[in-house]
Design a protein around this motif. Structure first.
Motif, PDB file in Angstrom:
ATOM      1  N   GLY A  23      -1.078  11.558  -1.569  1.00  0.00           N
ATOM      2  CA  GLY A  23      -2.012  11.521  -0.450  1.00  0.00           C
ATOM      3  C   GLY A  23      -3.124  10.494  -0.558  1.00  0.00           C
ATOM      4  O   GLY A  23      -3.873  10.294   0.392  1.00  0.00           O
ATOM      5  N   ALA A  24      -3.267   9.817  -1.699  1.00  0.00           N
ATOM      6  CA  ALA A  24      -4.313   8.805  -1.870  1.00  0.00           C
ATOM      7  C   ALA A  24      -3.673   7.416  -1.904  1.00  0.00           C
ATOM      8  O   ALA A  24      -2.639   7.223  -2.536  1.00  0.00           O
ATOM      9  CB  ALA A  24      -5.080   9.057  -3.164  1.00  0.00           C
ATOM     10  N   LEU A  25      -4.301   6.465  -1.235  1.00  0.00           N
ATOM     11  CA  LEU A  25      -3.749   5.107  -1.205  1.00  0.00           C
ATOM     12  C   LEU A  25      -3.884   4.424  -2.561  1.00  0.00           C
ATOM     13  O   LEU A  25      -4.907   4.539  -3.232  1.00  0.00           O
ATOM     14  CB  LEU A  25      -4.440   4.262  -0.141  1.00  0.00           C
ATOM     15  N   THR A  26      -2.827   3.711  -2.928  1.00  0.00           N
ATOM     16  CA  THR A  26      -2.761   2.936  -4.162  1.00  0.00           C
ATOM     17  C   THR A  26      -2.174   1.578  -3.811  1.00  0.00           C
ATOM     18  O   THR A  26      -1.287   1.478  -2.968  1.00  0.00           O
ATOM     19  CB  THR A  26      -1.861   3.647  -5.201  1.00  0.00           C
ATOM     20  N   VAL A  27      -2.669   0.530  -4.472  1.00  0.00           N
ATOM     21  CA  VAL A  27      -2.170  -0.823  -4.257  1.00  0.00           C
ATOM     22  C   VAL A  27      -1.159  -1.143  -5.354  1.00  0.00           C
ATOM     23  O   VAL A  27      -1.446  -0.963  -6.541  1.00  0.00           O
ATOM     24  CB  VAL A  27      -3.322  -1.853  -4.294  1.00  0.00           C
ATOM     25  N   ALA A  28       0.009  -1.624  -4.950  1.00  0.00           N
ATOM     26  CA  ALA A  28       1.034  -2.067  -5.892  1.00  0.00           C
ATOM     27  C   ALA A  28       1.248  -3.561  -5.672  1.00  0.00           C
ATOM     28  O   ALA A  28       1.422  -4.009  -4.536  1.00  0.00           O
ATOM     29  CB  ALA A  28       2.334  -1.311  -5.665  1.00  0.00           C
TER      30      ALA A  28
ATOM     31  N   ARG B  60       2.533  12.402  -8.652  1.00  0.00           N
ATOM     32  CA  ARG B  60       3.865  13.004  -8.618  1.00  0.00           C
ATOM     33  C   ARG B  60       4.745  12.405  -7.535  1.00  0.00           C
ATOM     34  O   ARG B  60       5.934  12.228  -7.734  1.00  0.00           O
ATOM     35  CB  ARG B  60       3.739  14.512  -8.401  1.00  0.00           C
ATOM     36  N   ARG B  61       4.169  12.115  -6.366  1.00  0.00           N
ATOM     37  CA  ARG B  61       4.987  11.670  -5.240  1.00  0.00           C
ATOM     38  C   ARG B  61       4.354  10.438  -4.605  1.00  0.00           C
ATOM     39  O   ARG B  61       3.153  10.411  -4.349  1.00  0.00           O
ATOM     40  CB  ARG B  61       5.070  12.789  -4.207  1.00  0.00           C
ATOM     41  N   ALA B  62       5.187   9.436  -4.344  1.00  0.00           N
ATOM     42  CA  ALA B  62       4.710   8.198  -3.727  1.00  0.00           C
ATOM     43  C   ALA B  62       5.561   7.864  -2.511  1.00  0.00           C
ATOM     44  O   ALA B  62       6.785   7.992  -2.549  1.00  0.00           O
ATOM     45  CB  ALA B  62       4.766   7.056  -4.731  1.00  0.00           C
ATOM     46  N   VAL B  63       4.900   7.452  -1.438  1.00  0.00           N
ATOM     47  CA  VAL B  63       5.578   7.013  -0.219  1.00  0.00           C
ATOM     48  C   VAL B  63       4.858   5.770   0.297  1.00  0.00           C
ATOM     49  O   VAL B  63       3.639   5.636   0.145  1.00  0.00           O
ATOM     50  CB  VAL B  63       5.598   8.095   0.881  1.00  0.00           C
ATOM     51  N   MET B  64       5.607   4.864   0.890  1.00  0.00           N
ATOM     52  CA  MET B  64       5.000   3.660   1.453  1.00  0.00           C
ATOM     53  C   MET B  64       4.024   4.060   2.559  1.00  0.00           C
ATOM     54  O   MET B  64       4.313   4.938   3.371  1.00  0.00           O
ATOM     55  CB  MET B  64       6.070   2.734   2.028  1.00  0.00           C
ATOM     56  N   ALA B  65       2.878   3.404   2.602  1.00  0.00           N
ATOM     57  CA  ALA B  65       1.892   3.657   3.646  1.00  0.00           C
ATOM     58  C   ALA B  65       2.371   3.055   4.959  1.00  0.00           C
ATOM     59  O   ALA B  65       3.054   2.030   4.977  1.00  0.00           O
ATOM     60  CB  ALA B  65       0.543   3.064   3.253  1.00  0.00           C
ATOM     61  N   ASP B  66       2.002   3.689   6.031  1.00  0.00           N
ATOM     62  CA  ASP B  66       2.266   3.164   7.366  1.00  0.00           C
ATOM     63  C   ASP B  66       1.540   1.828   7.506  1.00  0.00           C
ATOM     64  O   ASP B  66       0.398   1.689   7.036  1.00  0.00           O
ATOM     65  CB  ASP B  66       1.742   4.183   8.388  1.00  0.00           C
ATOM     66  N   PRO B  67       2.167   0.814   8.124  1.00  0.00           N
ATOM     67  CA  PRO B  67       1.511  -0.491   8.253  1.00  0.00           C
ATOM     68  C   PRO B  67       0.114  -0.421   8.887  1.00  0.00           C
ATOM     69  O   PRO B  67      -0.808  -1.103   8.431  1.00  0.00           O
ATOM     70  CB  PRO B  67       2.478  -1.297   9.118  1.00  0.00           C
ATOM     71  N   ALA B  68      -0.066   0.410   9.907  1.00  0.00           N
ATOM     72  CA  ALA B  68      -1.383   0.508  10.548  1.00  0.00           C
ATOM     73  C   ALA B  68      -2.412   1.090   9.584  1.00  0.00           C
ATOM     74  O   ALA B  68      -3.567   0.648   9.553  1.00  0.00           O
ATOM     75  CB  ALA B  68      -1.293   1.363  11.811  1.00  0.00           C
ATOM     76  N   THR B  69      -1.997   2.039   8.770  1.00  0.00           N
ATOM     77  CA  THR B  69      -2.887   2.622   7.759  1.00  0.00           C
ATOM     78  C   THR B  69      -3.262   1.559   6.733  1.00  0.00           C
ATOM     79  O   THR B  69      -4.428   1.449   6.335  1.00  0.00           O
ATOM     80  CB  THR B  69      -2.204   3.822   7.059  1.00  0.00           C
ATOM     81  N   ALA B  70      -2.277   0.774   6.298  1.00  0.00           N
ATOM     82  CA  ALA B  70      -2.538  -0.292   5.325  1.00  0.00           C
ATOM     83  C   ALA B  70      -3.529  -1.307   5.893  1.00  0.00           C
ATOM     84  O   ALA B  70      -4.443  -1.753   5.189  1.00  0.00           O
ATOM     85  CB  ALA B  70      -1.233  -0.972   4.926  1.00  0.00           C
TER      86      ALA B  70
ATOM     87  N   LEU C  93       0.851  -1.177   0.000  1.00  0.00           N
ATOM     88  CA  LEU C  93       0.000   0.000   0.000  1.00  0.00           C
ATOM     89  C   LEU C  93       0.888   1.228   0.000  1.00  0.00           C
ATOM     90  O   LEU C  93       1.817   1.327   0.807  1.00  0.00           O
ATOM     91  CB  LEU C  93      -0.898   0.027   1.235  1.00  0.00           C
ATOM     92  N   VAL C  94       0.604   2.122  -0.931  1.00  0.00           N
ATOM     93  CA  VAL C  94       1.440   3.296  -1.146  1.00  0.00           C
ATOM     94  C   VAL C  94       0.556   4.530  -1.197  1.00  0.00           C
ATOM     95  O   VAL C  94      -0.516   4.509  -1.809  1.00  0.00           O
ATOM     96  CB  VAL C  94       2.216   3.150  -2.487  1.00  0.00           C
ATOM     97  N   GLY C  95       1.017   5.604  -0.567  1.00  0.00           N
ATOM     98  CA  GLY C  95       0.331   6.881  -0.693  1.00  0.00           C
ATOM     99  C   GLY C  95       0.888   7.602  -1.910  1.00  0.00           C
ATOM    100  O   GLY C  95       2.080   7.864  -1.990  1.00  0.00           O
ATOM    101  N   VAL C  96       0.018   7.863  -2.889  1.00  0.00           N
ATOM    102  CA  VAL C  96       0.422   8.619  -4.073  1.00  0.00           C
ATOM    103  C   VAL C  96      -0.331   9.943  -4.026  1.00  0.00           C
ATOM    104  O   VAL C  96      -1.559   9.965  -4.115  1.00  0.00           O
ATOM    105  CB  VAL C  96       0.115   7.859  -5.381  1.00  0.00           C
TER     106      VAL C  96
END
Length: 146
Positions: A61-66, A86-96, A56-59
């Motif tokens: 600010g919106a979650l995306t599944v990879a 434009r910007r992607a960061v790994m989601a926090d495990p609890a958020t996922a 789960l990645v925040g792209v």
């Protein structure tokens, strides 16, 4: 081999409802395993290139599944581009876990609590079938990548 609860997991229920063929592949999960995906590949006797992990990645600010092979790593910039971000960061495990309804190490790309944009690595198309988490640790689902 772990047994399925009556009704299965949300992933197996969703696949069954959609009429998509799949095979349940269970194994005894070792909580000391360093990599859930590599553990699954070894336990099931499948090349790591055919076992895919769900991230789960925040792209923007919106979650995306990879969904990527456990033998590789996710290219965050490429994922962002793939979904027009434009910007992607790994989601926090609890958020996922909250967003999917699954626990880390058992997050399935199928039957998640909420629908998210989903990107499957193109390498999956080189295989007649791939394995993804079935919704809990020690449970994978084998299905055609299409």
């Amino acid at each position: 081999m772990p047994t399925m609860r009556p009704g299965g997991t949300p992933a197996t229920v969703a696949l069954t409802r959609a009429g998509i063929e799949f095979t349940v592949r269970g194994y005894d999960h070792d909580p000391r395993a360093a990599s859930f995906g590599l553990e699954a590949a070894a336990a099931l006797g499948v090349p790591a290139e055919r076992v895919f992990k769900t991230l789960l990645v925040g792209v923007d600010g919106a979650l995306t599944v990879a969904i990527v092979p456990v033998s590789g790593q996710l290219d965050l910039k490429a994922l962002a581009r793939a979904v027009g971000g434009r910007r992607a960061v790994m989601a926090d495990p609890a958020t996922a876990e909250r967003a999917t309804g699954y626990v880390v190490g058992g997050i399935s790309p199928i039957g998640q609590r909420r629908a998210h944009p989903t990107v499957l690595d193109t390498s999956a198309l080189a295989h007649a079938s791939i394995l993804v988490s079935g919704g809990r640790r020690g449970l994978d689902l084998e299905l055609a990548p299409a």
